[in-house]
Design a protein around this motif. Structure first.
Motif, mmCIF file in Angstrom:
data_model
loop_
_atom_site.group_PDB
_atom_site.id
_atom_site.type_symbol
_atom_site.label_atom_id
_atom_site.label_comp_id
_atom_site.label_asym_id
_atom_site.label_seq_id
_atom_site.Cartn_x
_atom_site.Cartn_y
_atom_site.Cartn_z
ATOM 1 N N ILE A 123 6.461 14.504 4.059
ATOM 2 C CA ILE A 123 5.607 13.291 3.922
ATOM 3 C C ILE A 123 6.239 12.376 4.826
ATOM 4 N N GLY A 124 5.124 11.454 5.259
ATOM 5 C CA GLY A 124 5.470 10.303 6.289
ATOM 6 C C GLY A 124 6.458 9.165 5.707
ATOM 7 N N PRO A 125 6.919 8.428 6.396
ATOM 8 C CA PRO A 125 7.906 7.269 5.856
ATOM 9 C C PRO A 125 6.829 6.459 5.266
ATOM 10 N N TYR A 126 7.596 5.820 3.941
ATOM 11 C CA TYR A 126 6.768 5.000 3.126
ATOM 12 C C TYR A 126 7.659 4.121 2.159
ATOM 13 N N ARG A 127 7.220 3.265 1.569
ATOM 14 C CA ARG A 127 7.868 2.403 0.319
ATOM 15 C C ARG A 127 7.169 2.036 -0.624
ATOM 16 N N ALA A 128 7.431 2.265 -1.769
ATOM 17 C CA ALA A 128 6.736 1.812 -3.083
ATOM 18 C C ALA A 128 7.004 -0.017 -3.138
ATOM 19 N N VAL A 129 5.817 -0.663 -3.453
ATOM 20 C CA VAL A 129 6.188 -1.947 -3.554
ATOM 21 C C VAL A 129 5.380 -2.442 -4.698
ATOM 22 N N HIS A 130 6.157 -3.523 -5.370
ATOM 23 C CA HIS A 130 5.609 -4.166 -6.479
ATOM 24 C C HIS A 130 5.441 -5.570 -6.573
ATOM 25 N N LEU A 182 -4.065 -4.512 -2.256
ATOM 26 C CA LEU A 182 -3.780 -3.613 -3.395
ATOM 27 C C LEU A 182 -4.102 -4.027 -4.823
ATOM 28 N N GLY A 183 -4.738 -5.218 -4.755
ATOM 29 C CA GLY A 183 -5.077 -5.853 -6.273
ATOM 30 C C GLY A 183 -3.773 -6.479 -6.794
ATOM 31 N N GLN A 184 -3.088 -7.020 -5.842
ATOM 32 C CA GLN A 184 -1.822 -7.892 -6.385
ATOM 33 C C GLN A 184 -1.066 -6.837 -7.491
ATOM 34 N N ALA A 185 -0.901 -5.643 -7.316
ATOM 35 C CA ALA A 185 -0.400 -4.738 -8.242
ATOM 36 C C ALA A 185 0.342 -3.645 -7.276
ATOM 37 N N ALA A 186 1.239 -2.794 -8.137
ATOM 38 C CA ALA A 186 1.868 -1.671 -7.407
ATOM 39 C C ALA A 186 1.163 -0.964 -6.634
ATOM 40 N N GLY A 187 1.649 -0.454 -5.612
ATOM 41 C CA GLY A 187 1.268 0.426 -4.456
ATOM 42 C C GLY A 187 2.396 1.129 -3.587
ATOM 43 N N VAL A 188 1.762 1.658 -2.499
ATOM 44 C CA VAL A 188 2.758 2.338 -1.392
ATOM 45 C C VAL A 188 2.136 1.658 -0.343
ATOM 46 N N VAL A 189 3.239 1.428 0.644
ATOM 47 C CA VAL A 189 2.831 0.898 2.152
ATOM 48 C C VAL A 189 3.570 2.351 2.852
ATOM 49 N N GLU A 190 2.605 2.780 3.683
ATOM 50 C CA GLU A 190 2.839 4.026 4.704
ATOM 51 C C GLU A 190 2.786 3.595 6.032
ATOM 52 N N GLN A 191 3.874 4.060 6.835
ATOM 53 C CA GLN A 191 3.777 3.891 8.260
ATOM 54 C C GLN A 191 2.652 4.715 8.790
ATOM 55 N N ALA A 192 1.933 3.834 9.687
ATOM 56 C CA ALA A 192 0.871 4.693 10.489
ATOM 57 C C ALA A 192 1.659 5.787 11.339
ATOM 58 N N ILE A 193 0.936 6.827 11.497
ATOM 59 C CA ILE A 193 1.710 7.699 12.443
ATOM 60 C C ILE A 193 0.534 8.350 13.492
ATOM 61 N N SER A 194 1.062 8.911 14.388
ATOM 62 C CA SER A 194 0.295 9.446 15.565
ATOM 63 C C SER A 194 -0.622 10.701 14.959
ATOM 64 N N LEU A 195 -1.768 10.147 14.540
ATOM 65 C CA LEU A 195 -2.659 11.297 13.939
ATOM 66 C C LEU A 195 -3.479 12.235 14.999
ATOM 67 N N ASP A 196 -3.280 13.504 14.760
ATOM 68 C CA ASP A 196 -4.130 14.506 15.679
ATOM 69 C C ASP A 196 -5.311 14.785 14.925
ATOM 70 N N LYS A 197 -5.175 15.380 13.607
ATOM 71 C CA LYS A 197 -6.317 15.715 12.992
ATOM 72 C C LYS A 197 -5.915 15.672 11.335
ATOM 73 N N GLU A 198 -6.878 15.757 10.626
ATOM 74 C CA GLU A 198 -6.731 15.665 9.250
ATOM 75 C C GLU A 198 -7.422 16.956 8.611
ATOM 76 N N ILE A 199 -6.567 17.793 7.923
ATOM 77 C CA ILE A 199 -6.798 18.951 7.163
ATOM 78 C C ILE A 199 -6.688 18.964 5.767
ATOM 79 N N SER A 200 -7.111 19.849 4.998
ATOM 80 C CA SER A 200 -6.841 20.392 3.655
ATOM 81 C C SER A 200 -6.805 21.672 3.411
ATOM 82 N N VAL A 201 -6.044 21.812 2.344
ATOM 83 C CA VAL A 201 -5.663 23.231 1.729
ATOM 84 C C VAL A 201 -6.194 23.390 0.495
ATOM 85 N N LEU A 202 -7.016 24.222 -0.015
ATOM 86 C CA LEU A 202 -7.237 24.454 -1.846
ATOM 87 C C LEU A 202 -6.277 25.683 -2.136
ATOM 88 N N VAL A 203 -5.547 25.331 -3.053
ATOM 89 C CA VAL A 203 -5.007 26.359 -3.585
ATOM 90 C C VAL A 203 -5.573 26.620 -5.424
#
Length: 395
Positions: A123-130, A182-203
């Motif tokens: 996963i990418g760098p992130y922080r939980a915030v409250h 965030l609605g002034q509620a708990a959430g996550v802050v994720e570092q912006a990354i150098s994105l090439d594309k987005e994919i998904s995989v279904l299992v």
């Protein structure tokens, strides 16, 4: 591999949620000979028109959940927001797949990120915030350019914000804006990354432990909403194999009973090649796999039914490349009346070879609401995308 008793056609499947995913799951189940009951707070939900019964109740209504389960041989879900007490009330009466333990982790982004990190998934760098102070500290620690997501709820761009993209804003202004997003509620802050594309995989994984993984889908988002998706994704075989392995490992670690979509970021670093990072998990059918209905031997909705009923899982191989484009309520907006009373030109869209129309019977169009999708097949992934986009323009 454990052994359980398959739930055979003629039985009744219950679904928490009667949205478009519940509707399409119900249609696949009915084609296989099952009866369907759904629970949804909206009496006019899209699934209502194709099921045997609809219980009008909220996601936290344990009594409604018990009523659903009493009439069913197995219960599954098409939305993550089901309260634990509702899951427990249903599970006391019939199998619920996937189960509460997995759902509780996935439905909270802080818990989900923590689980992925604990189990060594990338996963990418992130922080939980409250708090606002947490948010400001997270933005500074992560280098300033970040995306913020609420811990619970929020999808298709809701409950999300971004910071560090306005050179004229101060850190304090950015932090306040992010906290409000965030609605002034708990959430996550994720570092912006150098994105090439987005994919998904279904299992898919059955209670007996059988696992089947779909080829990756390539996804294109606009305004945080999926605009189009295509199967198979144009990625290197090594990256495809890595994505499939991560998906399988996540399913096995969770002891998944049902289907699970894993959204990935594909990053491209100079000298390091492509790298996969897990973005989010969805324990249900997924928008990016609507094309599987036409592209693959077994579509995701039939596979969902097979998995929760512990039937042999279907073949996931691609028969022909397929793409989808979402139809949002904006298409119905009439600038002359300022109302959503314009009828899209479906006949024109259907004139494009290989294109089909899928509408969800949602009664009221509105901005950014998913009303349906177009699908197209072709000899290549690129042509499938071109066809579905051409049809979309003709609407």
């Amino acid at each position: 591999m454990s052994h359980s008793t398959p739930i055979l056609p003629g039985a009744t499947i219950g679904i928490f949620g009667g949205g478009q995913l519940g509707r399409m799951t119900a249609m696949a189940a009915r084609a296989m000979g099952y009866r369907i009951l759904v629970l949804d707070p909206d009496p006019g939900c899209p699934a209502r028109f194709v099921v045997d019964g609809c219980i009008e109740a909220g996601w936290d209504d344990a009594r409604g959940a018990a009523n659903l389960a009493r009439g069913c041989d197995v219960v599954t879900l098409e939305i993550e927001q089901i309260a634990p007490r509702s899951m427990d009330a249903a599970a006391a009466l019939t199998p619920v797949r996937p189960g509460r333990a997995m759902l509780e982790i996935i439905q909270n982004r802080i818990e989900q990120k923590s689980w992925l990190a604990r189990n060594s998934f990338p996963i990418g760098p992130y922080r939980a915030v409250h708090s606002l102070d947490d948010t400001r500290a997270a933005i500074l620690a992560l280098g300033g350019r970040c995306f913020c997501k609420s811990a619970t709820g929020g999808y298709d761009g809701r409950g999300q914000g971004k910071v560090g993209f306005n050179p004229d804003a101060s850190v304090d202004e950015e932090a306040l804006g992010a906290w409000e997003a965030l609605g002034q509620a708990a959430g996550v802050v994720e570092q912006a990354i150098s994105l090439d594309k987005e994919i998904s995989v279904l299992v898919a994984r059955s209670p007996s432990g059988e696992v089947k993984v779909y080829p990756a889908a390539w996804n294109h988002h606009e305004h945080q909403i999926l605009a189009w998706s295509v199967i198979p994704a144009p990625i290197a075989p090594a990256l495809e194999a890595q994505a499939r392995k991560i998906a399988t490992d996540i399913a096995d670690t969770f002891a998944l009973e049902g289907i699970l979509a894993i959204e990935f970021f594909v990053t491209k670093d100079e000298g390091h090649g492509e790298k996969l990072l897990v973005n989010e998990l969805a324990p249900r059918p997924h928008n990016s796999y609507h094309a599987s209905e036409r592209a693959c031997v077994t579509g995701q909705f039939e596979q969902h039914v097979r998995a929760v009923c512990d039937l042999p899982l279907g073949d996931t191989e691609v028969v022909q490349p397929g793409a989808i484009a979402n139809l949002l309520g904006d298409l119905w907006h009439n600038p002359e009346t300022a109302k959503f009373d314009k009828e899209p030109n479906f006949a024109a869209a259907l004139s494009v070879p290989g294109v089909r129309l899928h509408l969800y019977e949602k009664l009221r169009p509105r901005k950014a609401r998913k009303m349906g999708h177009l699908s197209a097949v072709a000899s290549t992934a690129g042509e499938a995308v071109a066809r579905v986009q051409r049809a979309l323009q003709l609407l």
